[in-house]
Write a protein that holds these residues in place. Structure first.
Motif, short mmCIF file in Angstrom:
data_model
loop_
_atom_site.label_atom_id
_atom_site.label_comp_id
_atom_site.label_asym_id
_atom_site.label_seq_id
_atom_site.Cartn_x
_atom_site.Cartn_y
_atom_site.Cartn_z
N LEU A 585 50.80 5.27 2.94
CA LEU A 585 49.43 5.01 3.39
C LEU A 585 49.34 5.05 4.91
CD1 LEU A 585 46.51 4.08 2.76
CD2 LEU A 585 47.36 1.73 2.84
N ARG A 588 49.74 8.67 6.19
CA ARG A 588 48.51 9.43 5.95
C ARG A 588 47.42 9.03 6.95
NH1 ARG A 588 48.51 8.72 0.96
NH2 ARG A 588 47.17 6.88 0.82
N SER A 589 47.29 7.72 7.19
CA SER A 589 46.26 7.23 8.12
C SER A 589 46.47 7.79 9.52
CB SER A 589 46.28 5.70 8.16
OG SER A 589 46.01 5.15 6.89
N TYR A 590 47.73 7.87 9.95
CA TYR A 590 48.03 8.41 11.28
C TYR A 590 47.74 9.91 11.33
CZ TYR A 590 50.76 10.05 15.27
OH TYR A 590 51.16 10.67 16.44
#
Length: 608
Positions: A585, A588-590
């Motif tokens: 997670l 992916r966020s980065y």
């Protein structure tokens, strides 16, 4: 499970073609859209008496001429909004009128004021209803905030179920309130006419009063004008009416005006003849009912219906706020989520935001009605003034048949509304100064949102001159933590894309473990390149993202596209997620903020 709970709470989803069934007839519309205005007779007259009582009990006779002035203002507003309904039959009220005739900034002032005012409508109405309950049951005084929050949540759920369903439930209390007050007024007038009320209880009209001044009288008039909040709601909610919507809305507005005038005049007159003075923990209506009937069934019936309509008056906000938000969202001044209809075909995002904001206000002001009413009233008189002024400009510009009479009506309404607004700022500045802060702030926010949407539109619009990026190949990076079926699933997906290169990346903390892992990998996936990144500080995200940055930079020079495929297993039960590492997670966020990196998640669903 959540889906079943949602269906139980708000009902089954409705099809688009069922939207016609969510329109209101005049009977239901009067209840759901007039409840705010009608309920204000429970506290509007009291606000006049509070100001006059501060001088002396002898000054209470001034409530009669002041009430007459409020009724004149009511007549001007009703006639004016009737014209607005036919001039702008698609709704929008003061926002649309001001924006069209006075310009964008005036429209945003009106729209911003009304958005805040509808939040205050809910907070004030529910707080006032809670006051009525605690007047009848003093032991509940310490629970005002909790009771008010409970009713806001209840109203929010009711409105999420749909307009017609909430109207069907809420219509009965509104008409019961009108009936109970009508009985109270009729019996009260009968008592006065038959001499059962002593003339010694009130000061004769015209009696000189020491300490009275024009400033105090204007302050009392402005306070009493708080009874007119909610008058504009019908013009905002025309789309909620059954066809012919403008005619039905106009008739509903006139009926509401007549009922409001009769109830307001009746309460203020009986309060004067009974010699009622405002008290800290007992409302004026409660005192009148107790004087008329004693503490019997009739008294508790009146208190019960008063409490109900004060609480349900909040429904005017729930009806008008989402529709006003739709108009602002169409013009890109507030988030587009307010345009979305929910399962029950209502604008559910607007309903939820209104409920949450109202609860925040109730908590901030400790459900104290007297602290909220000045903000509430000035928030609606600014749009009143702008709407009337906008209609003046419209009639002068267009000069339709009979325009002089229409112009006169709107000019009177604009003048009185402006006067009331100025009086509020002069007499209650310490309570309403925040309006001068939040209105400019709201307008700045509107323009920032508009600027964002315009910028997004410009960047997304197709154009022949748009520079196209040429992609000559594809590099896929697969972050891995081990050799599992989850990783195998992601690698098979990556191979199916037939990229120029697949790079598996593992982050290790110990040199011996890294060497052992590489040997096992070469036996398991010899045709896929493995890159092992050593992390002496035990961080996975930092070395991995740095590696991706390096590959992305080199690939961009060769017109290659970098795709990061993230393996992820999905537990059968949601709470199991808390038991596992969520590094995927964070990765992916980065990466979502990396301009030239495509991120794909390959889920692997566990069966237990």
């Amino acid at each position: 499970m959540m889906s079943s709970f949602k269906r139980m709470l708000i009902g089954r989803p409705l099809k688009n073609n069922e939207i016609g069934e969510q329109k209101l007839n005049k009977t239901k519309a009067l209840a759901i859209l007039s409840s705010d205005a009608l309920s204000s007779v429970a506290y509007g007259p009291e606000q006049i008496l509070i100001v006059l009582f501060a001088v002396s009990t002898a000054a209470l006779w001034f409530s009669i001429p002041i009430a007459l002035g409020v009724l004149i203002l009511l007549a001007a507003l009703i006639l004016s909004y009737k014209q607005i309904i036919f001039a702008y039959p698609h709704g929008g009220g003061a926002y649309v009128v001001s924006k069209t005739n006075l310009g964008k900034n005036a429209g945003l002032v009106a729209g911003g004021s009304l958005l805040v005012d509808y939040i205050l409508t809910v907070a004030v109405s529910v707080s006032a209803g809670t006051d009525a309950i605690t007047s009848a049951f003093p032991s509940l005084h310490g629970l005002n905030v909790e009771i008010a929050i409970f009713f806001v949540i209840l109203l929010t759920v009711l409105n999420l179920r749909g307009v017609t369903e909430s109207a069907s439930v809420l219509a009965y209390p509104v008409y019961l309130f009108v009936l109970s007050l009508a009985i109270l007024i009729i019996v009260g007038i009968y008592n006065i006419l038959t001499g059962e009320v002593s003339p010694q209880l009130h000061t004769p009209i015209g009696t000189p009063v020491a300490g009275i001044s024009l400033f105090i009288l204007l302050k009392a008039f402005a306070s009493g004008s708080s009874a007119l909040t909610g008058v504009e709601a019908i013009s905002n909610a025309i789309p909620n009416f059954k066809d012919p919507a403008p005619i039905n809305a106009s008739k509903t507005l006139m009926i509401m005006g007549a009922l409001l005038a009769l109830l307001f005049a009746g309460i203020i007159s009986i309060a004067y003849y009974y010699g009622i003075a405002p008290a800290a923990e007992v409302t004026v209506v409660s005192q009148i009912a107790e004087e008329t009937f004693g503490r019997n069934f009739n008294y508790f019936f009146i208190q019960g219906t008063t409490a109900l309509i004060l609480i349900l008056a909040a429904n005017t906000g729930y009806s008008a706020f989402p529709l006003l938000a739709v108009n602002l969202a169409k013009d890109k001044f507030i988030p587009r989520m307010f345009l979305a209809r929910g399962d029950r075909l209502g604008y559910s995002n607007g309903i939820i935001v209104l409920g949450v904001a109202s609860i925040a206000l109730i908590i901030a002001f400790h459900a104290k009605t007297e602290h909220l009413i000045p903000l509430y009233a000035v928030g609606v008189f600014i749009p009143f003034t702008l709407a009337q002024t906008g209609m003046i400009v419209k009639w002068i510009r267009e000069k339709p048949s009979g325009w002089l009479l229409k112009l006169t009506v709107n000019a009177i309404g604009a003048l009185i509304s402006l006067t009331v607004t100025i009086i509020f700022f002069i007499t209650k500045f310490s309570q309403i100064w925040s309006v001068l802060v939040f209105l400019p702030l709201i307008i700045v926010i509107f323009y920032r949102i508009k600027k964002h949407y315009d910028s997004v539109g410009d960047q997304l619009r197709l154009s022949e001159n748009t520079e196209q990026r040429i992609i000559e190949g594809n590099v896929i990076i697969v972050p891995i933590a081990g050799m599992t079926r989850v990783v195998e699933n992601s690698l098979n997906y990556a191979k199916s894309l037939k990229p120029d290169q697949i790079i598996a990346v593992n982050v290790g903390f110990e040199k011996e473990d890294e060497k052992e892992f590489k040997e096992k990998w070469n036996r398991w996936q010899p045709d896929i390149r493995l890159v092992t990144l050593h992390s002496p500080y035990r961080s996975i995200i930092v070395p991995l993202t740095r590696f991706i940055d390096v590959v992305e930079r080199k690939s961009r020079e060769s017109n290659y596209q970098v795709t990061v495929v993230i393996p992820q297993f999905i537990p059968k039960r949601g709470w199991h997620n808390a038991l596992h590492n969520q590094s995927g997670l964070f990765i992916r966020s980065y990466l979502l903020f990396k301009k030239n990196v495509v991120v794909a998640t390959v889920p692997f669903h566990l069966i237990m």
